[in-house]
Design an enzyme around this catalytic site. Sequence first.
Site, PDB file in Angstrom:
ATOM      1  N   ASN A  23      17.885  12.729   0.691  1.00 46.66           N
ATOM      2  CA  ASN A  23      17.903  11.560  -0.311  1.00 46.66           C
ATOM      3  C   ASN A  23      18.195  12.102  -1.463  1.00 46.66           C
ATOM      4  O   ASN A  23      17.556  12.674  -2.213  1.00 46.66           O
ATOM      5  CB  ASN A  23      16.374  10.926  -0.405  1.00 46.66           C
ATOM      6  N   LYS A  49      15.879  11.279  -4.431  1.00 49.50           N
ATOM      7  CA  LYS A  49      14.947  12.119  -4.909  1.00 49.50           C
ATOM      8  C   LYS A  49      15.334  13.615  -5.409  1.00 49.50           C
ATOM      9  O   LYS A  49      14.623  14.184  -6.198  1.00 49.50           O
ATOM     10  CB  LYS A  49      14.091  12.460  -3.295  1.00 49.50           C
ATOM     11  N   ASP A  52       7.131  12.974   0.764  1.00 52.86           N
ATOM     12  CA  ASP A  52       7.229  11.860   1.542  1.00 52.86           C
ATOM     13  C   ASP A  52       6.421  10.841   0.657  1.00 52.86           C
ATOM     14  O   ASP A  52       5.498  11.158   0.213  1.00 52.86           O
ATOM     15  CB  ASP A  52       6.492  11.859   2.788  1.00 52.86           C
ATOM     16  N   SER A  53       7.100   9.733   0.521  1.00 50.23           N
ATOM     17  CA  SER A  53       6.697   8.663  -0.409  1.00 50.23           C
ATOM     18  C   SER A  53       6.801   7.318   0.367  1.00 50.23           C
ATOM     19  O   SER A  53       7.560   6.860   1.264  1.00 50.23           O
ATOM     20  CB  SER A  53       7.653   8.388  -1.760  1.00 50.23           C
ATOM     21  N   LYS A  86      10.070   7.895 -17.036  1.00 53.04           N
ATOM     22  CA  LYS A  86       9.763   7.848 -15.433  1.00 53.04           C
ATOM     23  C   LYS A  86       9.144   9.004 -14.833  1.00 53.04           C
ATOM     24  O   LYS A  86       8.175   9.007 -14.185  1.00 53.04           O
ATOM     25  CB  LYS A  86      10.933   7.606 -14.587  1.00 53.04           C
ATOM     26  N   HIS A 118       5.009   7.725  -9.458  1.00 56.56           N
ATOM     27  CA  HIS A 118       4.173   8.392  -8.452  1.00 56.56           C
ATOM     28  C   HIS A 118       4.896   9.898  -8.111  1.00 56.56           C
ATOM     29  O   HIS A 118       4.212  10.699  -7.962  1.00 56.56           O
ATOM     30  CB  HIS A 118       4.236   7.715  -7.172  1.00 56.56           C
ATOM     31  N   ARG A 119       6.262  10.041  -8.128  1.00 57.84           N
ATOM     32  CA  ARG A 119       6.900  11.146  -7.918  1.00 57.84           C
ATOM     33  C   ARG A 119       6.660  11.943  -9.179  1.00 57.84           C
ATOM     34  O   ARG A 119       6.416  13.389  -8.833  1.00 57.84           O
ATOM     35  CB  ARG A 119       8.393  10.967  -7.678  1.00 57.84           C
TER      36      ARG A 119
END
Length: 198
Positions: A10, A13, A71-72, A178, A183-184
């Site tokens: 990805n 990511k 993994d999200s 951000k 979350h990341r």
Amino acid sequence: MNKLLLATSNKGKVIEIREALGALPLSILSFADLVMSITMPEENGTTYADNALIKARSIFAQTGIPSLADDSGIVVEALANELGVETRRWGAGPNASDEEWIQYFLERMGTEENRAARFICNLALVDADGDEHLFEGVCDGEITATLEADYLPGLPISACFKPKGYDHVYSALSVEEKNRISHRGRATAKLKAYLSGI
């Protein structure tokens, strides 16, 4: 540890994690930096942690390079028992383009009044000794009715997820902002703190 391989294809990511870890004295590699081909394992875990570990273990076994997998997923209150660990494989399916996936998602959300959602990220690190480490980050927010900004490849929901307490969707925030609240970003901050202490 002077090298870290990002165990993901990805591109979005890769960009986000590189930005978040950029200050560390690490060579952060992606699959594009390798001269060998990589086979991604089947993500058949029941949790984000399971899937992240499956990927990190597999890539470390193939390359011998310390590997970091993400993994999200997103949990949407109105779509109970959908999405979650199946987020990218849900709806339009795993082979759908970003545009096809997000169009299906927004149409599915079109009649829902409850827009509350939670993004969850688990990072799994397999270090040079083969030891495993997990880092989790969570961010609550809501789904907007339309896309409100452009988004990085592979991260279409970032254009319609507005974090709680913010007026802009993820992808309209600055990189620094951000990385601080997503979350990341929160999972990566825990990873960064761990790596800084090694």
